[in-house]
Motif scaffolding. Structure first.
Motif, mmCIF file in Angstrom:
data_model
loop_
_atom_site.group_PDB
_atom_site.id
_atom_site.type_symbol
_atom_site.label_atom_id
_atom_site.label_comp_id
_atom_site.label_asym_id
_atom_site.label_seq_id
_atom_site.Cartn_x
_atom_site.Cartn_y
_atom_site.Cartn_z
ATOM 1 N N GLY A 144 0.788 -1.219 0.000
ATOM 2 C CA GLY A 144 0.000 0.000 0.000
ATOM 3 C C GLY A 144 0.822 1.272 0.000
ATOM 4 N N ARG A 145 0.146 2.350 -0.362
ATOM 5 C CA ARG A 145 0.705 3.689 -0.257
ATOM 6 C C ARG A 145 -0.192 4.470 0.691
ATOM 7 N NH1 ARG A 145 2.427 7.851 -5.180
ATOM 8 N NH2 ARG A 145 3.004 9.577 -3.792
ATOM 9 N N TYR A 146 0.399 5.117 1.692
ATOM 10 C CA TYR A 146 -0.379 5.668 2.793
ATOM 11 C C TYR A 146 -0.272 7.189 2.919
ATOM 12 C CZ TYR A 146 -0.239 0.714 3.713
ATOM 13 O OH TYR A 146 -0.338 -0.654 3.571
ATOM 14 N N ASP A 147 0.481 7.811 2.008
ATOM 15 C CA ASP A 147 0.577 9.263 2.041
ATOM 16 C C ASP A 147 -0.529 9.919 1.233
ATOM 17 O OD1 ASP A 147 1.774 8.134 -0.248
ATOM 18 O OD2 ASP A 147 2.923 9.965 -0.637
ATOM 19 N N LEU A 148 -1.183 9.166 0.358
ATOM 20 C CA LEU A 148 -2.285 9.694 -0.449
ATOM 21 C C LEU A 148 -3.601 9.565 0.314
ATOM 22 C CD1 LEU A 148 -1.390 8.129 -3.912
ATOM 23 C CD2 LEU A 148 -0.908 10.455 -3.107
ATOM 24 N N PRO A 149 -4.618 10.360 -0.034
ATOM 25 C CA PRO A 149 -5.916 10.237 0.639
ATOM 26 C C PRO A 149 -6.499 8.834 0.472
ATOM 27 C CG PRO A 149 -5.805 12.284 -0.591
ATOM 28 C CD PRO A 149 -4.595 11.496 -0.994
ATOM 29 N N ALA A 150 -6.893 8.231 1.572
ATOM 30 C CA ALA A 150 -7.564 6.932 1.513
ATOM 31 C C ALA A 150 -8.921 7.111 0.856
ATOM 32 C CB ALA A 150 -7.723 6.361 2.911
ATOM 33 N N ILE A 151 -9.292 6.177 -0.010
ATOM 34 C CA ILE A 151 -10.554 6.316 -0.717
ATOM 35 C C ILE A 151 -11.731 6.282 0.244
ATOM 36 C CG2 ILE A 151 -12.068 5.175 -2.393
ATOM 37 C CD1 ILE A 151 -9.499 4.391 -3.908
ATOM 38 N N THR A 152 -11.610 5.553 1.345
ATOM 39 C CA THR A 152 -12.708 5.455 2.304
ATOM 40 C C THR A 152 -12.905 6.717 3.125
ATOM 41 O OG1 THR A 152 -11.111 4.336 3.719
ATOM 42 C CG2 THR A 152 -12.731 2.949 2.582
ATOM 43 N N THR A 153 -11.857 7.500 3.315
ATOM 44 C CA THR A 153 -11.939 8.647 4.227
ATOM 45 C C THR A 153 -11.605 9.985 3.586
ATOM 46 O OG1 THR A 153 -9.624 8.501 4.934
ATOM 47 C CG2 THR A 153 -11.234 7.133 6.123
ATOM 48 N N GLY A 154 -10.873 9.974 2.487
ATOM 49 C CA GLY A 154 -10.433 11.226 1.875
ATOM 50 C C GLY A 154 -9.241 11.852 2.573
ATOM 51 N N GLU A 155 -8.656 11.140 3.539
ATOM 52 C CA GLU A 155 -7.515 11.660 4.294
ATOM 53 C C GLU A 155 -6.335 10.699 4.178
ATOM 54 O OE1 GLU A 155 -7.664 14.588 5.588
ATOM 55 O OE2 GLU A 155 -9.831 14.913 5.442
ATOM 56 N N GLY A 156 -5.131 11.243 4.231
ATOM 57 C CA GLY A 156 -3.940 10.422 4.179
ATOM 58 C C GLY A 156 -3.690 9.733 5.509
ATOM 59 N N SER A 157 -3.512 8.428 5.487
ATOM 60 C CA SER A 157 -3.333 7.679 6.731
ATOM 61 C C SER A 157 -2.031 8.037 7.427
ATOM 62 C CB SER A 157 -3.383 6.174 6.442
ATOM 63 O OG SER A 157 -4.670 5.801 5.999
ATOM 64 N N LEU A 158 -0.978 8.268 6.664
ATOM 65 C CA LEU A 158 0.301 8.632 7.269
ATOM 66 C C LEU A 158 0.177 9.955 8.023
ATOM 67 C CD1 LEU A 158 3.238 7.627 7.526
ATOM 68 C CD2 LEU A 158 3.772 8.952 5.469
ATOM 69 N N ALA A 159 -0.512 10.918 7.422
ATOM 70 C CA ALA A 159 -0.733 12.206 8.093
ATOM 71 C C ALA A 159 -1.636 12.044 9.307
ATOM 72 C CB ALA A 159 -1.347 13.200 7.110
ATOM 73 N N ASP A 160 -2.634 11.169 9.207
ATOM 74 C CA ASP A 160 -3.513 10.923 10.350
ATOM 75 C C ASP A 160 -2.732 10.382 11.539
ATOM 76 O OD1 ASP A 160 -5.846 11.853 9.245
ATOM 77 O OD2 ASP A 160 -6.671 9.875 8.765
ATOM 78 N N VAL A 161 -1.831 9.450 11.284
ATOM 79 C CA VAL A 161 -1.014 8.897 12.372
ATOM 80 C C VAL A 161 -0.125 9.982 12.957
ATOM 81 C CG1 VAL A 161 0.807 7.243 12.952
ATOM 82 C CG2 VAL A 161 -1.087 6.538 11.476
ATOM 83 N N ALA A 162 0.483 10.794 12.093
ATOM 84 C CA ALA A 162 1.341 11.880 12.574
ATOM 85 C C ALA A 162 0.556 12.888 13.403
ATOM 86 C CB ALA A 162 2.000 12.578 11.386
ATOM 87 N N ASP A 163 -0.729 13.039 13.094
ATOM 88 C CA ASP A 163 -1.580 13.972 13.840
ATOM 89 C C ASP A 163 -2.149 13.364 15.118
ATOM 90 O OD1 ASP A 163 -1.147 15.953 11.982
ATOM 91 O OD2 ASP A 163 -3.007 15.592 10.883
ATOM 92 N N GLY A 164 -1.783 12.127 15.393
ATOM 93 C CA GLY A 164 -2.193 11.508 16.649
ATOM 94 C C GLY A 164 -3.390 10.594 16.575
ATOM 95 N N LEU A 165 -3.958 10.369 15.385
ATOM 96 C CA LEU A 165 -5.066 9.423 15.291
ATOM 97 C C LEU A 165 -4.549 8.011 15.524
ATOM 98 C CD1 LEU A 165 -6.445 11.936 14.021
ATOM 99 C CD2 LEU A 165 -7.658 10.363 12.509
ATOM 100 N N ASP A 166 -5.337 7.228 16.239
ATOM 101 C CA ASP A 166 -4.926 5.896 16.664
ATOM 102 C C ASP A 166 -5.778 4.850 15.962
ATOM 103 O OD1 ASP A 166 -4.175 3.588 17.969
ATOM 104 O OD2 ASP A 166 -4.794 4.255 19.969
ATOM 105 N N PRO A 167 -5.175 3.919 15.197
ATOM 106 C CA PRO A 167 -5.990 2.867 14.582
ATOM 107 C C PRO A 167 -6.617 1.943 15.615
ATOM 108 C CG PRO A 167 -3.655 2.438 14.247
ATOM 109 C CD PRO A 167 -3.760 3.823 14.818
ATOM 110 N N ALA A 168 -6.018 1.876 16.812
ATOM 111 C CA ALA A 168 -6.567 1.135 17.953
ATOM 112 C C ALA A 168 -6.617 -0.376 17.740
ATOM 113 C CB ALA A 168 -7.947 1.660 18.332
#
Length: 245
Positions: free
Chosen positions: A139-163
């Motif tokens: 996978g590539r995680y710096d691009l917006p995820a199709i399900t969310t419209g947000e980049g997963s790598l940026a989400d993790v850097a911003d503190g979002l937790d996949p849990a």
């Protein structure tokens, strides 16, 4: 809808999963109740559920119920609604297929990988639901995820937790999606103290799902090349471990 039974795996083809008429295929052990459930999303090519058949069949032979839906990246919303409809269908209907719709592994290859991780990071897209684990393949995680419209790598850097645990597999010889994409995500998750694994088999973007790219058809087709077969077995092992089987 057609069905066939092999020596180890039963396949049910063409279940309609959503209002748009898209279909999915089901792979499950022929003689035993599945030990875990996996929803497996294909990559960016529209309606390519068949591309994942070699991997899905291999994983089902390890005792898993594996469901592989079509989705169309060329739709107006890039396939977002279809991906989420397939998730809702599996959550509601997996029990009737012998699996568990609530405690399932969400997995994807290529663009499907980022889409899967996006659901864990932003569960509001699935009504607050999270999978038991995420498996991202090439996978590539710096691009917006199709399900969310947000980049997963940026989400993790911003503190979002996949849990949930995240398991990554990426071919070390991948020239379509650089293995660095998975390495960067793994490092970001480790830095955040999140559980993650990363394995890099000696194969390329198509080989990691037991296929080879065919320029004539512009599709990934099943292959018997030994590196691809080994890589696919590894991914199946990761899926089985993620499902707790």
């Amino acid at each position: 809808m057609t069905s066939d039974t092999g020596t180890a795996v039963e396949t049910v083809r063409g279940l309609v999963y959503g209002p748009g008429g898209k279909r999915l295929d089901v792979y499950r052990p022929a003689a035993a109740r599945p030990a875990g459930t996996v929803l497996l999303w294909h990559g960016i090519g529209p309606d390519e559920r068949d591309v994942l058949e070699p991997l899905a069949r291999t994983a089902a032979a390890r005792g898993l119920l594996v469901l592989v839906p079509d989705w169309a990246s060329d739709a107006a919303d890039r396939g977002r609604s279809q991906l989420l409809e397939s998730l809702a269908f599996v959550r509601a209907g997996a029990a009737g297929l012998g699996g568990d719709g609530e405690s399932l592994v969400l997995a994807g290859w290529s663009a499907g990988a980022g889409a899967a991780l996006g659901v864990a990071l932003r569960p509001e897209v699935a009504g607050g639901w999270r999978p038991a684990a995420v498996v991202g393949v090439a996978g590539r995680y710096d691009l917006p995820a199709i399900t969310t419209g947000e980049g997963s790598l940026a989400d993790v850097a911003d503190g979002l937790d996949p849990a949930v645990p995240v398991h990554l597999v990426h071919g070390g010889r991948d020239t379509v999606v650089d293995p660095r994409c998975s390495r960067e995500l793994a490092e970001a998750l480790r830095t955040a103290g999140r559980p993650v694994t990363l394995q890099e088999p000696d194969t390329d973007h198509a080989g990691v799902i037991m296929t080879a790219y065919d320029p004539a058809s512009d599709r990934c087709l099943p292959t018997t090349a030994e590196p691809a077969l080994r890589a696919g077995q590894l991914v199946a092992e990761v899926l089985a471990a993620a499902a707790g089987s």
